[in-house]
Motif scaffolding. Sequence first.
Motif, PDB file in Angstrom:
ATOM      1  N   CYS A   1       0.637  -1.339  -0.120  1.00 41.60           N
ATOM      2  CA  CYS A   1       0.003   0.001   0.010  1.00 41.60           C
ATOM      3  C   CYS A   1       0.895   1.204   0.055  1.00 41.60           C
ATOM      4  O   CYS A   1       0.685   2.258  -0.791  1.00 41.60           O
TER       5      CYS A   1
ATOM      6  N   ALA B   1       1.399   4.059  -3.259  1.00 41.50           N
ATOM      7  CA  ALA B   1       0.908   5.526  -2.430  1.00 41.50           C
ATOM      8  C   ALA B   1       2.080   6.407  -2.976  1.00 41.50           C
ATOM      9  O   ALA B   1       2.130   7.457  -3.345  1.00 41.50           O
TER      10      ALA B   1
ATOM     11  N   TYR C   1      -7.718  12.851  -1.234  1.00 37.46           N
ATOM     12  CA  TYR C   1      -6.815  12.046  -0.693  1.00 37.46           C
ATOM     13  C   TYR C   1      -7.390  10.709   0.237  1.00 37.46           C
ATOM     14  O   TYR C   1      -6.928   9.695   0.200  1.00 37.46           O
TER      15      TYR C   1
ATOM     16  N   SER D   1      -5.250   1.355   0.087  1.00 33.70           N
ATOM     17  CA  SER D   1      -5.427   0.479   0.901  1.00 33.70           C
ATOM     18  C   SER D   1      -5.894  -0.949   0.558  1.00 33.70           C
ATOM     19  O   SER D   1      -5.800  -1.757   1.030  1.00 33.70           O
TER      20      SER D   1
ATOM     21  N   TYR E   1      -6.637   7.167  -1.035  1.00 31.11           N
ATOM     22  CA  TYR E   1      -5.754   6.119   0.140  1.00 31.11           C
ATOM     23  C   TYR E   1      -6.809   4.783   0.228  1.00 31.11           C
ATOM     24  O   TYR E   1      -6.208   4.148   0.799  1.00 31.11           O
ATOM     25  N   THR E   2      -7.776   5.198   0.070  1.00 31.00           N
ATOM     26  CA  THR E   2      -8.950   4.086   0.084  1.00 31.00           C
ATOM     27  C   THR E   2      -8.470   3.036  -0.935  1.00 31.00           C
ATOM     28  O   THR E   2      -8.349   1.729  -0.553  1.00 31.00           O
TER      29      THR E   2
END
Length: 630
Positions: free
Chosen positions: A43, A47, A135, A143, A139-140
């Motif tokens: 993850c 990112a 974001y 993840s 980010y989801t």
Amino acid sequence: MTSLRQRKGSKGKEALQSYWSWGAIIWTSIGCSVSVGLGLLCCIYMATLHENDLWFSNIKEVEREISFRTECGLYYSYYKQMLQAPSIHEELIHDNLTESKRTINLLQRMNIYQEVFLSVLYRLLPIQSYLEPMYFYIYTVFSLQAVYVIALYLTAWLLSGSWLAGTLTGVWYILNRVDTTRVEFTISLRENWSLPFFALQVAAITCYLRPQLGALQQVLIHTTSKRLRSLFNQFILLVQALIIYTLDCVDLLTTTQVTTLYLVQVSGLLSVWLLQFCNSMILGSLVLSFVVAALFIRHYHVSACIALWSNDLICVCLQKALQLRSDEHIFKFIKSKFALGPTRDFDAGLYLCEEAFGLLPLDTLERLAGTLLLYPYTLTLVLLSGMLTVAVLQNLRCSDNNNISSVERRGEAFRPDVAYNLLHTVLYGILAFSTMRMKYIWTGHMCAVAAYGVCGTELWTLVLRALRCNTKLRLVRNAVPLLMMCWLYYKFWPKLMEELSELREFYDPDTVELMTWISTKTPKQAVFAGSMQLLAGIKLCTGRVLTNHPHYEDKDLRERTRQVYQVYARRPPEEVYDILRAVGADYVVLENSICYERRHRRGCRLRDLLDLANGHVVYMFSLGTLVSSC
């Protein structure tokens, strides 16, 4: 039969007692911790690559939105729209901003429940003051890559019985990032939402098909699989139904297992049908008619030929009754790809001329071999295929023998969970070789299968038995993966650090200028025509109404797109003007990259596809032969 049940019950109790020993609990806890660590590492890695490639934290908001290219921009625009909407329900059910002169139900037409859920969640959580909506969204998605790695890890662990296999799977997934995922530059694509859950579902099925599974675990697996079904493409589910049917035909699954898995598929499809406001495309899907035919075979013991005929009959009748034409472009593409139909169709030509829908390039195999993934995978595939063939022949030989010894031999000949994963990787591998875009379904699972081959007991038992070194099994199956991971660390760690140190910046001043001009110089209700890819960005950045967009699952929208694209065809200006006014366009965006296209070969340029569909004379592909309407 009673003695057999007693023996199985005693074996189950012994296995349960050994499983819950303190040593096993500690070892399992370490394995679970490693899986979470690898997932978080993946993850963070994705990112960081996304940030370094675009300098995402430092560019303007409009530049961030432009970085959501093509259909990614369309999907993200609905998340943005839901955050700004006073009434989410009204915006979703009666949307008149996506297609000009039309009001559509977004939840029925498109799979955007993810965006709806995230927009509602962002509103509810107390994070608005320190985390921007964009974001929160990206980010989801990143993840979910952690979920993907953990699911693959669990699959390899369940198959091999060792979490070292899961560790090797996670390492291979990260090192082969170019071929296992494209999430860092296509964040909003539906595959980045569905593949992690698809991997979880494969892990759940693997667990369900394991021997000595308790009743409570079976219920949990059924529930998990049922909940995960709602995100999958119907054609992916069709392949999975074919796998279940094949295992049933060779008598590797019980009646209960087959019926349960089929019913889970049906219930999942019906759930999606309800969530998408009774979308008729789902009821007319191939997988639904196939499952109905397969269940008919299973319970009435009819021949396979009758079942296939029944499947075709059910599917055709449903499509005729429901007047389904939404997915006909996919069948046109398949027919054209394998030279089973005409190549003049515009929709089929769009797919055939894209590299992503071509054959898998050979350099993919070179990259997979460079990380040592291809070699154990190929060896595992060959050995397991041979073992499965022997087991199938044995099952067929003793199919008419009802004594206890034959039943025991059939149950122990080949593990059903291994058989499922073997057919899974073979069939999805064939799909990947035929269509490059499908490789992302295959390569992740490929890592788990190769790791099982390296760490599993069955394959090493065969090899060591041939070498007459049976006493070294435990040492070999633990030492080999450790040595491989040490070598991979030595070779690739410096490259990963170098990759993470490379800093780039988003730069597209022409598109930024276009979006700024549209936002400041045109009315908010203005309607724009143009290419599907650019219009998705216009909707996201400016909120203007579109004539067409990249979501290509509607017959009327495909026809409208073809009409709008006539601006690049050999048509009189008056006809083009009438077409644009008929769809309500106020502005049209012409792109030099299409007018002077060099990315595609002759015959595959957009203007060539349009001329061919319109019956005009064009040079067809690289053959240099003239093709006309005559």
